[in-house]
Structures are given as structure tokens and as C-alpha cells.
Design an enzyme around this catalytic site. Structure first.
Site, PDB file in Angstrom:
ATOM      1  N   PRO A   1      41.065  37.547  40.550  1.00  0.00           N
ATOM      2  CG  PRO A   1      42.508  35.728  40.667  1.00  0.00           C
ATOM      3  CD  PRO A   1      42.462  37.185  40.332  1.00  0.00           C
TER       4      PRO A   1
ATOM      5  CD  GLU B   1      51.942  35.028  41.198  1.00  0.00           C
ATOM      6  OE1 GLU B   1      52.211  34.183  40.321  1.00  0.00           O
ATOM      7  OE2 GLU B   1      51.019  34.879  42.033  1.00  0.00           O
TER       8      GLU B   1
ATOM      9  CG  ASP C   1      19.744  38.360  28.802  1.00  0.00           C
ATOM     10  OD1 ASP C   1      19.619  37.733  27.748  1.00  0.00           O
ATOM     11  OD2 ASP C   1      20.473  39.347  28.940  1.00  0.00           O
TER      12      ASP C   1
ATOM     13  NE  ARG D   1      23.612  38.873  25.524  1.00  0.00           N
ATOM     14  CZ  ARG D   1      22.457  38.851  26.218  1.00  0.00           C
ATOM     15  NH1 ARG D   1      22.392  39.440  27.400  1.00  0.00           N
ATOM     16  NH2 ARG D   1      21.396  38.257  25.742  1.00  0.00           N
TER      17      ARG D   1
HETATM   18  N1  LIG Z   1      37.845  35.595  37.948  1.00  0.00           N
HETATM   19  C1  LIG Z   1      39.219  35.527  37.678  1.00  0.00           C
HETATM   20  C2  LIG Z   1      40.082  36.573  37.303  1.00  0.00           C
HETATM   21  C3  LIG Z   1      41.314  36.009  37.174  1.00  0.00           C
HETATM   22  C4  LIG Z   1      42.594  36.697  36.882  1.00  0.00           C
HETATM   23  C5  LIG Z   1      42.624  38.041  36.534  1.00  0.00           C
HETATM   24  C6  LIG Z   1      43.827  38.686  36.311  1.00  0.00           C
HETATM   25  C7  LIG Z   1      45.027  37.980  36.446  1.00  0.00           C
HETATM   26  C8  LIG Z   1      46.396  38.329  36.340  1.00  0.00           C
HETATM   27  C9  LIG Z   1      47.121  37.196  36.600  1.00  0.00           C
HETATM   28  N2  LIG Z   1      46.276  36.169  36.886  1.00  0.00           N
HETATM   29  C10 LIG Z   1      44.990  36.625  36.799  1.00  0.00           C
HETATM   30  C11 LIG Z   1      43.771  35.967  37.018  1.00  0.00           C
HETATM   31  N3  LIG Z   1      41.221  34.705  37.439  1.00  0.00           N
HETATM   32  N4  LIG Z   1      39.933  34.424  37.731  1.00  0.00           N
END
Ligand SMILES: Nc1cc(-c2ccc3cc[nH]c3c2)n[nH]1
Length: 239
Positions: free
Chosen positions: A85, A112, A169, A154
Site C-alpha cells: 500500500p 504486516e 485503451d 495484455r
Molecule cells: N495497493 C495495495 C497493496 C496492498 C498490499 C500489498 C501487500 C501486502 C502484504 C500484506 N498486506 C498487503 C497489502 N494493499 N493495497
């Protein structure tokens, strides 16, 4: 192109072998490897996580497991992609860039996340991207990998039946795609716009461009400011 995915839930990546992506594999357009991170564990519990230094909720994925896994899976010409995230936003431009890569490895975190030293160590040997697919939090990286792989594959030559689909696109010209219609001409009292049935392709192209501009201004005004210099002609500016 070769894609490898390292995950503790390999079955989550089964959709990679279905439909369009599955056909691309069968046709040899891409090679796909999915690896169970637990294959690199040594203890009887096959532990991949441990408590976070500094305290706090949840667990962190162990560097001593991820390190050897990436050593084995990554090669000379690998770009490592780590969904998180906290990553750089994944965009169509990145999808096009990734589509030119020889080898992509996706590291799927859970809990985490992955001990940061895994990423920092890998970055000493290869390009590493920490990438977000959107401002919301998933439970792991696997769903993000499915999204990114579909967006990238794609774009590879021969994957899409109709080459125009990728070229036309959303985002291919920096704008959102406008509305699409098919038969019947009227459905539940809703008619197809007359211009699309006019046969006048200059008018149709103009109408579609206007629809794309209007939709982009209404839904994603920030994209207008990101258009390359000179993208908008005087007609566009009048929309
Ligand atoms: N854009 C986005 C990526 C993620 C993500 C990516 C990897 C992990 C590992 C544990 N929680 C995660 C969440 N959430 N939202």
C-alpha cells in the site's frame, strides 16, 4: 517474457492459468512460475513470519526465508516488483514499461509485510519497485499481482485478439474511454447515440473524443493537467 511469483498462497495465483493469460502461456507468449515461499523454510513449522521489532500489531515476514527464495528465483535480468500500500502508484505507463521487461518477479507479502532489508538487499543487485495498485489495503500482495500481471500481459504482442484494443485503451491517449454500445439499437427505451449509426467515421471519431474528454473532466480532472503538451486541439478545448 518470464514471470515468477513468490507467495505463501500459490493457489491464489491459479487464475493466471485461466482465460486470456492461460492461452498466452499455452501459446508460449509468456512463461509463468509460481513458487511457495514455505519451500525455503527449514523448521518443522515452516515459519515465514516473526514479531516486529519495536512492537506493534501483527507479524513481519522473515528476511532469512525471503532472501534465499529471491536468490533462487531472480536472475541476471530481473525486475523485482513488490506490491505494498506504501508503493508508487501502478499506472498504464508502468504496465507498458513492464511489458518490455525480460523477467519480472513478484514478491507477495502477507501479515504486516516483508522485512525491509529484503527489498534493500535485492536493490543492490537488480531494479526493485514497491508498487501500489490503489489507496486501499488488501490482506496480501497476491490480488495486486493478478491485477498487474493482467495489465502487463495484455500489452504483449499477440496476446489480445484485436490489436486495436490495447492501442485504444483508456489512458492510451491519457483520457478515460468513453461509453460503448452494441445491438439492439433501443434497449429498455434507451437508444444508441445516432452518430454511432451514421457511418460517418470522422464524426464518430470526433464524438468519441468529446465523450472521452467530458468523462475525464468529470471523473478524473487531474488527468487533464497530465496530458503531454499539445495533446488538446482547439476543438478539444471547446468541449
Ligand atoms: N495497493 C495495495 C497493496 C496492498 C498490499 C500489498 C501487500 C501486502 C502484504 C500484506 N498486506 C498487503 C497489502 N494493499 N493495497
Amino acid at each position: 517474457m518470464r514471470l515468477d511469483v513468490v507467495t505463501i498462497f500459490p493457489e491464489y495465483l491459479d487464475p493466471l492459468r485461466a482465460a486470456l493469460l492461460g492461452r498466452a502461456i499455452d501459446r508460449g507468449l509468456i512463461e509463468v512460475g509460481v513458487h511457495d515461499l514455505r519451500d525455503w523454510t527449514h523448521d518443522v513449522h515452516r515459519a515465514v513470519d516473526d514479531a516486529p521489532y519495536g512492537g506493534g500489531p501483527g507479524m513481519v515476514m522473515k528476511p532469512q526465508i525471503w532472501g534465499p527464495a529471491l536468490d533462487d528465483v531472480c536472475g541476471e535480468n530481473t525486475r523485482l516488483v513488490v506490491p505494498t500500500p506504501a508503493g508508487r502508484p501502478f499506472t498504464q505507463a508502468m504496465a507498458h514499461q513492464y511489458a518490455t521487461e525480460e523477467h519480472l518477479v513478484f514478491a507477495c507479502g502477507r501479515y504486516e509485510g516483508i522485512d525491509q532489508r529484503v527489498i534493500d538487499d535485492a536493490a543492490r543487485r537488480m531494479p526493485v519497485d514497491e508498487v501500489s495498485i490503489g489507496d486501499y489495503v488488501l490482506v496480501g500482495g497476491e490480488a495486486a499481482v493478478l491485477v498487474m500481471v493482467e495489465a502487463v500481459v495484455r500489452l504483449l504482442p499477440g496476446v489480445l485478439g484485436n490489436a486495436r484494443s490495447a492501442e485504444e485503451d483508456s489512458f492510451s491517449d491519457g483520457l478515460l474511454e468513453g461509453p460503448s454500445y452494441t445491438r439492439p439499437e433501443v434497449w429498455r427505451d434507451l437508444a444508441v447515440p445516432d452518430v454511432l449509426r451514421s457511418g460517418n467515421h470522422a464524426l464518430i471519431d470526433r464524438w468519441r473524443r468529446d465523450q472521452a474528454l467530458e468523462r475525464t473532466v468529470r471523473r478524473r480532472p487531474e488527468l487533464i493537467g497530465q496530458l503531454p503538451e499539445g495533446s488538446l486541439d482547439k476543438h478539444d478545448l471547446a468541449v
